[in-house]
Structures are given as C-alpha cells and as structure tokens.
Scaffold this motif. Structure first.
Motif, PDB file in Angstrom:
ATOM      1  N   GLU A  43      40.392  -7.761  29.761  1.00 42.61           N
ATOM      2  CA  GLU A  43      39.607  -6.838  29.536  1.00 42.61           C
ATOM      3  C   GLU A  43      38.628  -6.183  30.519  1.00 42.61           C
ATOM      4  O   GLU A  43      38.271  -5.120  30.119  1.00 42.61           O
ATOM      5  N   THR A  47      38.844  -2.144  30.505  1.00 43.87           N
ATOM      6  CA  THR A  47      37.606  -1.398  30.409  1.00 43.87           C
ATOM      7  C   THR A  47      37.762  -0.347  31.453  1.00 43.87           C
ATOM      8  O   THR A  47      37.184   0.675  31.425  1.00 43.87           O
ATOM      9  N   CYS A  50      40.150   2.363  31.255  1.00 45.66           N
ATOM     10  CA  CYS A  50      40.256   3.505  30.111  1.00 45.66           C
ATOM     11  C   CYS A  50      38.882   4.315  30.325  1.00 45.66           C
ATOM     12  O   CYS A  50      38.967   5.465  30.428  1.00 45.66           O
ATOM     13  N   SER A  98      43.482  -2.839  20.351  1.00 42.77           N
ATOM     14  CA  SER A  98      42.264  -3.807  21.008  1.00 42.77           C
ATOM     15  C   SER A  98      41.111  -2.707  20.941  1.00 42.77           C
ATOM     16  O   SER A  98      39.790  -3.181  20.322  1.00 42.77           O
ATOM     17  N   PHE A  99      40.879  -1.715  21.522  1.00 42.30           N
ATOM     18  CA  PHE A  99      39.933  -0.804  21.769  1.00 42.30           C
ATOM     19  C   PHE A  99      39.911   0.593  20.868  1.00 42.30           C
ATOM     20  O   PHE A  99      40.892   0.920  20.320  1.00 42.30           O
ATOM     21  N   HIS A 100      38.844   1.358  20.913  1.00 43.79           N
ATOM     22  CA  HIS A 100      38.858   2.611  20.332  1.00 43.79           C
ATOM     23  C   HIS A 100      39.909   3.716  20.845  1.00 43.79           C
ATOM     24  O   HIS A 100      40.270   3.507  22.108  1.00 43.79           O
ATOM     25  N   TYR A 103      40.149   5.343  24.266  1.00 45.97           N
ATOM     26  CA  TYR A 103      40.529   4.857  25.438  1.00 45.97           C
ATOM     27  C   TYR A 103      42.056   4.634  25.795  1.00 45.97           C
ATOM     28  O   TYR A 103      42.343   5.314  26.937  1.00 45.97           O
ATOM     29  N   ALA A 269      35.361  -3.503  20.420  1.00 42.95           N
ATOM     30  CA  ALA A 269      36.457  -2.346  20.474  1.00 42.95           C
ATOM     31  C   ALA A 269      35.928  -0.953  20.874  1.00 42.95           C
ATOM     32  O   ALA A 269      36.621  -0.203  21.278  1.00 42.95           O
ATOM     33  N   THR A 270      34.630  -0.968  20.886  1.00 44.72           N
ATOM     34  CA  THR A 270      33.925   0.331  21.130  1.00 44.72           C
ATOM     35  C   THR A 270      33.925   0.556  22.703  1.00 44.72           C
ATOM     36  O   THR A 270      33.629   1.605  23.286  1.00 44.72           O
ATOM     37  N   GLN A 271      33.334  -0.526  23.269  1.00 49.49           N
ATOM     38  CA  GLN A 271      32.839  -0.550  24.865  1.00 49.49           C
ATOM     39  C   GLN A 271      33.952  -1.303  25.666  1.00 49.49           C
ATOM     40  O   GLN A 271      33.521  -1.168  26.765  1.00 49.49           O
ATOM     41  N   GLY A 272      34.639  -2.125  25.278  1.00 54.86           N
ATOM     42  CA  GLY A 272      35.351  -2.900  26.062  1.00 54.86           C
ATOM     43  C   GLY A 272      34.849  -4.138  26.533  1.00 54.86           C
ATOM     44  O   GLY A 272      34.050  -4.896  25.764  1.00 54.86           O
TER      45      GLY A 272
END
Length: 282
Positions: A43, A47, A50, A98-100, A103, A269-272
């Motif tokens: 992660e 993060t 991205c 997993s994320f927005h 990303y 999901a929005t910031q990692g």
C-alpha cells in the motif's frame, strides 16, 4: 541528467510522514520495505507511485496532492515497477479495485513495467499456460539471461530519475534460484549506482521468510529500512497497522528529535496509506 545531490528530497506520497522527514527521502536512496504480510508495504508503494503520477499529470496541484512540505521536493520523471511473478494487469487491477479511479488513471500514464515472470517460472513445475509464458513469447519478449541479468538490464535503461519498485526480494530469494551472495552483491551495486541515478528505489521483502543472517545481509546492503507491522491491542480484538524507520542515517535524527517511535497507519480508498497517529518514545 538528475541532480547528484543526496540532500534533495523525493516525496513518499504519505503526507504526514513526509512532513516529519523534511519533505521526503534523500534522492538516490535504496529503501527496504520489510514487514508482515499485509502490513502495508504494498500500500505504501502503491500510494507513492499513484500520487507522484498525479503530480506529473497536474504539476500545479503538487502542494494539494503531496502536502506543504513537499512543495520544494523533486518528483521523479516516471514510475518503474519490476514484478518477479505478477503481471502488469494484476497489479493495475489491484490498484483500480482498491483506490480512487484517479490513482489508476494517473499511474497508467507514467508506468514503465517489467514482468520477470517468464524467467521466474521457467525452471519451475508451473506450466507455461498458468504462468502466461506462452503469451509473452507471442509478444516477442525473449529473456536475455537469468533473472538478475534481466533486472539489471532493465534498471540500467530505465531507473535514472525514476521511482523504482522491485516486487519483491521475497520472490527472488525464496526459490533458491538466485544465490544469496549474488543477490546481495547486486543490491550493493544498486546502492552505489542509485546515487548517480537520483530518484528512489523501493525493495519489498516479507519478514520471516529468510533466515536472520540472510535478512541482515540485505538490511546491510541498503540505505534505509522501513518496517511495517500488524499489532493487536490487548484491550480489544481490532488489529492496527504500524510503520517505523529501523535504519536511515539521514532520517532517524529527525524522528529522534521529535521522539517518534512509530507511525500508526490506515489504508483508505481516497488517500491510500495514511499516517493517522505517531507514538512517542516513552
């Protein structure tokens, strides 16, 4: 050519961590991310990859994406991801799910991916159809040599001014196909040349796979070590993720000055990966 300045900072993308370490990690660093399975090392690099990609797409939003302390830090020119056994589609799908979506979109624009699975699986009992080796041959991608030769060749051509992820040393070491002495020699050479390349290199390793002597040999071959762990509170059943810096000559003094022992982290999901709290040295 990248600046050959070890005091130049490369943001990690984890804003609260960067704010404490003066904007990021020193340019030219080789950093071992070691820890429990699911402890946060993947992660962390997702993060970072991205968010740095988003800054490359929207440089005017650098402060908003990375935080105030990273405004003067240098963003690498591209993201290089070396996978020993997983495909590019697998990695990108994991990030997408997993994320927005921003990303995933940004990373696709700037990702240089190297899939070493053909070399990794070629002497194993895994059939070619499972490993996807047949489809790789159909694309005309034929390996030149062993897995370390392929890795070094890719880095020589792509690692300059880049953020590099090698996923993972666990897979390189666990099969025994790569002698430990050769792996350690390669890492020590990587530590030297990375100072000319600039950027930052992240090496992923699962803790407890290698014996203590081999693990220590790897730790001694890198500039910095960040540990990721699960911890269970004795007062409730919830587990928490933590990260702490075990080795980093230019980072630890900042943490010692602020008496920071470790960082409590979560993944959303929005910031990692996000630092939500710091624990102080008692």
């Amino acid at each position: 050519m990248p600046k050959n300045d070890f005091y130049e900072r490369i943001p990690t993308g984890v804003a609260d961590f960067d704010s404490i370490i003066n904007g990021g990690l020193p340019s030219g660093s080789v950093v071992l991310l070691i820890g429990d399975v699911g402890g946060g090392q993947h992660e962390f690099v997702y993060t970072s990859a991205c968010k740095l990609s988003m800054v490359l797409d929207y440089p005017d939003r650098k402060r908003h994406i990375l935080g105030d302390m990273c405004n003067e830090a240098r963003v690498p020119d591209k993201i290089c991801y070396v996978s020993i056994s997983r495909t590019e589609e697998d990695i990108l799908s994991e990030i997408k799910n997993s994320f927005h979506h921003d990303y995933h979109k940004a990373l696709v624009n700037h990702l240089k991916f190297k899939d070493l699975s053909m070399v990794y699986f070629k002497n194993s009992v895994v059939p070619n159809s499972w490993a996807g080796v047949e489809s790789i041959f159909q694309k005309g991608v034929v390996p030149k040599g062993d897995i370390l030769t392929e890795l070094v060749d890719f880095l020589d051509h792509n690692a300059e001014s880049s953020m590099v992820v090698i996923d993972s040393l666990t897979h390189l070491a666990e099969t025994g196909a790569v002698p430990m002495k050769d792996l350690v020699a390669t890492l020590r050479g990587l530590q030297r040349v990375s100072k000319r390349w600039g950027g930052v290199v992240y090496l992923l390793l699962t803790q407890g796979i290698l014996d203590k002597k081999e693990e220590q040999m790897i730790i001694d071959s890198v500039d910095g070590v960040i540990v990721f762990q699960w911890s269970k509170n004795k007062f409730h059943s919830l587990r928490s993720r933590y990260m702490y810096v075990e080795k980093f000559m230019s980072i630890l003094p900042h943490l010692d000055e602020k008496r920071i022992a470790r960082f409590s982290t979560i993944v959303n999901a929005t910031q990692g990966l996000v630092v939500v709290n710091t624990e102080k040295i008692a």
